[in-house]
Write a protein that holds these residues in place. Structure first.
Motif, short mmCIF file in Angstrom:
data_model
loop_
_atom_site.label_atom_id
_atom_site.label_comp_id
_atom_site.label_asym_id
_atom_site.label_seq_id
_atom_site.Cartn_x
_atom_site.Cartn_y
_atom_site.Cartn_z
N ARG A 18 24.79 18.40 73.79
CA ARG A 18 24.54 19.40 72.74
C ARG A 18 23.10 19.91 72.79
O ARG A 18 22.86 21.11 72.58
CB ARG A 18 24.83 18.80 71.37
N ARG A 64 42.67 15.25 56.51
CA ARG A 64 42.65 15.84 57.85
C ARG A 64 43.29 14.88 58.87
O ARG A 64 44.02 15.32 59.77
CB ARG A 64 41.21 16.17 58.26
N LEU A 124 26.90 26.88 60.71
CA LEU A 124 28.21 26.36 61.11
C LEU A 124 28.57 26.82 62.51
O LEU A 124 29.35 26.18 63.21
CB LEU A 124 29.27 26.82 60.11
N SER A 125 27.98 27.92 62.95
CA SER A 125 28.26 28.41 64.30
C SER A 125 27.63 27.53 65.37
O SER A 125 27.95 27.63 66.54
CB SER A 125 27.72 29.84 64.46
N GLU A 164 32.69 21.18 55.69
CA GLU A 164 31.61 21.73 56.52
C GLU A 164 30.40 22.10 55.68
O GLU A 164 29.26 21.80 56.05
CB GLU A 164 32.12 22.95 57.30
N SER A 201 28.08 24.47 65.65
CA SER A 201 28.89 23.26 65.63
C SER A 201 29.09 22.72 67.04
O SER A 201 28.86 23.40 68.03
CB SER A 201 30.25 23.52 64.97
N ASP A 234 33.96 17.10 60.31
CA ASP A 234 33.57 18.51 60.27
C ASP A 234 33.17 18.97 61.66
O ASP A 234 33.13 18.19 62.61
CB ASP A 234 32.41 18.69 59.28
N ASP A 235 32.86 20.26 61.78
CA ASP A 235 32.56 20.83 63.10
C ASP A 235 31.33 20.21 63.75
O ASP A 235 31.20 20.21 64.97
CB ASP A 235 32.34 22.34 62.97
N ASP A 236 30.40 19.66 62.93
CA ASP A 236 29.17 19.08 63.46
C ASP A 236 29.30 17.59 63.72
O ASP A 236 28.35 16.94 64.11
CB ASP A 236 28.02 19.35 62.48
N MET A 237 30.51 17.03 63.46
CA MET A 237 30.78 15.61 63.71
C MET A 237 29.85 14.70 62.90
O MET A 237 29.29 13.72 63.40
CB MET A 237 30.67 15.29 65.19
N ALA A 265 30.55 21.54 70.45
CA ALA A 265 31.56 22.06 71.37
C ALA A 265 32.37 20.89 71.92
O ALA A 265 31.89 19.77 71.99
CB ALA A 265 30.86 22.80 72.52
N ARG A 312 37.26 14.17 66.32
CA ARG A 312 37.35 15.61 66.15
C ARG A 312 38.54 16.01 65.28
O ARG A 312 38.57 17.09 64.69
CB ARG A 312 37.47 16.29 67.52
#
Length: 426
Positions: free
Chosen positions: A214, A337, A406-407, A154, A409, A136-139, A411, A132
């Motif tokens: 997920r 990153r 992207l929302s 992303e 993504s 990116d947010d979606d791994m 958790a 993480r």
């Protein structure tokens, strides 16, 4: 300075500006002193000897053990300097070691089901907190698709999923197999946006747990199912098969089995898209540092090693696309990153682990940017009348397909025991 090491460096570095501080404190200059200086400090005579005899492995080992440091520049800058001089690189000893590794590469990739699980556990069952820090947010832990300049990581990873979906030519209600489903991002995207039913298989317990969570969080548990399972144990048949970033772990010994299994699992009118790292050049051995510390059992194939097995499995190649600098740019984002979050990574593991991953990410980026690494996407069918006869449908489908939200993504997962740093191979 060790005489053999001096000879190796002098034979390699003719241009550029390399300084090496030896264990006795003496500073040695190599190259024509053009460009930004790269200053390396080798702290022990043992490290000097080891690097001279086997730089492909021992340079990285000296760095992760703290026996080599940078006074100016960094790992990426050093590798760029080496590859800029690569036409002159490789000592006689280095060439002999590379030839020997190439000769024995098949013995390094005896990836039966038990060993495949062990290899996956070595890398992919590290703490999810670590991944993480730089994904990116979606791994998405595979090459992104930078279709426009200036895209964020992303955006480029979202574009990758849309690009692959266009090549699958999906229809609502179809069944899709995702071989090597990772943290679930691809399967969830296909089910959510195209109305298909997805089975994702992985050998990583960490990834399986997260991807299953997920699916439930997004209300897709009836459309996407993830199993902790080897693809070789499957018997169902599917309309579509996708595999992203998994083929690198199959091993050249098992290509015949892989494509024969694909042929058995794919329906007569089915389509597969295979996305994998490849080599623009003749077959070669896996980099010894990567094989020992990062991806045991892994192998990067040339297309000449892949295509014959597709043909022999009675499968047809419909399309091949080569992505050249996309993975270099992906790795650049990951490296930046990771370095920005280095203290957090050190808190999860330790300094040695951080050095190992810094060398891994820098070395991988340099291989894609300045050597012969690339990514290929091969579209495969069992018949020649399954898809339109021109490629226009891919572009049309890509333009019409939604980008992954992207929302949507990933958790943060529930806390799980992390894998200890001392489980990494010495």
């Amino acid at each position: 300075m060790n005489r053999l090491l001096r000879n190796v460096i002098e034979a390699t570095i003719r241009t550029g500006n390399l300084l090496v501080t030896s264990p006795d404190g003496a500073v040695h200059h190599f190259g024509d002193k053009t460009g930004a200086p790269v200053h390396v400090w080798i702290k022990t005579r043992r490290a000097e000897r080891a690097i001279a005899l086997d730089p492909a492995l021992q340079l990285g080992e000296a760095f992760i053990q703290g026996n080599l440091d940078f006074l100016e520049g960094d790992v990426l800058a050093l590798l760029r300097l080496v590859y800029a001089n690569s036409a002159r690189s490789d000592s006689a000893t280095g060439k002999s070691l590379n030839a020997l590794r190439t000769l024995f590469k098949r013995f390094q990739q005896l990836n039966n089901e038990r060993r495949s699980r062990e290899n996956v556990h070595h890398h992919y069952d590290l703490s999810g907190e670590l991944y993480r820090l730089f994904l990116d947010d979606d791994m998405q832990y595979s090459c992104a698709y930078f279709e426009h300049p200036g895209m964020t990581l992303e955006e480029a990873q979202a574009a990758k999923k849309r690009h692959i979906a266009a090549k699958l030519d999906l229809k609502p209600g179809q069944s899709v197999l995702d071989i090597g489903s990772g943290w679930g991002g691809m399967g969830l995207y296909l089910a959510r946006e195209f109305g298909v039913h997805v089975l994702g298989v992985t050998l990583s317990t960490e990834q399986h747990a997260v991807s299953t969570e997920r699916a439930h969080e997004q209300g897709l548990q009836n459309d996407v199912h993830f199993e902790l399972r080897d693809y070789r144990s499957l018997s169902e048949r599917f309309d579509r098969i996708v595999s992203v970033g998994m083929f690198e772990h199959v091993g050249v010994n098992h290509y015949k089995t892989f494509f024969e299994t694909v042929a058995a699992l794919l329906k007569p009118g089915g389509v597969m898209v295979l996305h994998s790292i490849g080599r623009n050049g003749p077959p070669y051995a896996t980099n010894p540092f990567i094989r020992k510390y990062i991806f045991p059992g892994g192998y990067i194939p040339s297309l000449s090693e892949v295509l014959p097995h597709i043909e022999r499995a009675a499968l047809m190649v419909n399309d091949i696309e080569i992505l050249r600098h996309h993975y270099a740019d992906t790795l650049m984002h990951w490296r930046e990153r990771f370095m920005a979050n280095r203290d957090k990574a050190k808190a999860i593991y330790d300094e040695r682990f951080c050095r190992m991953w810094e060398f891994y990410l820098s070395g991988s980026e340099s291989a894609f940017r300045w050597q012969d690494m690339m990514v290929f996407q091969i579209q495969i069918t069992k018949r020649n009348d399954v898809l339109p006869v021109t490629r226009d449908y891919m572009l049309e489908a890509e333009r019409a397909a939604p980008l992954p939200l992207l929302s949507a993504s990933i958790a943060p997962p529930r806390k799980r025991p992390r894998k200890r740093a001392d489980s990494i191979e010495d």
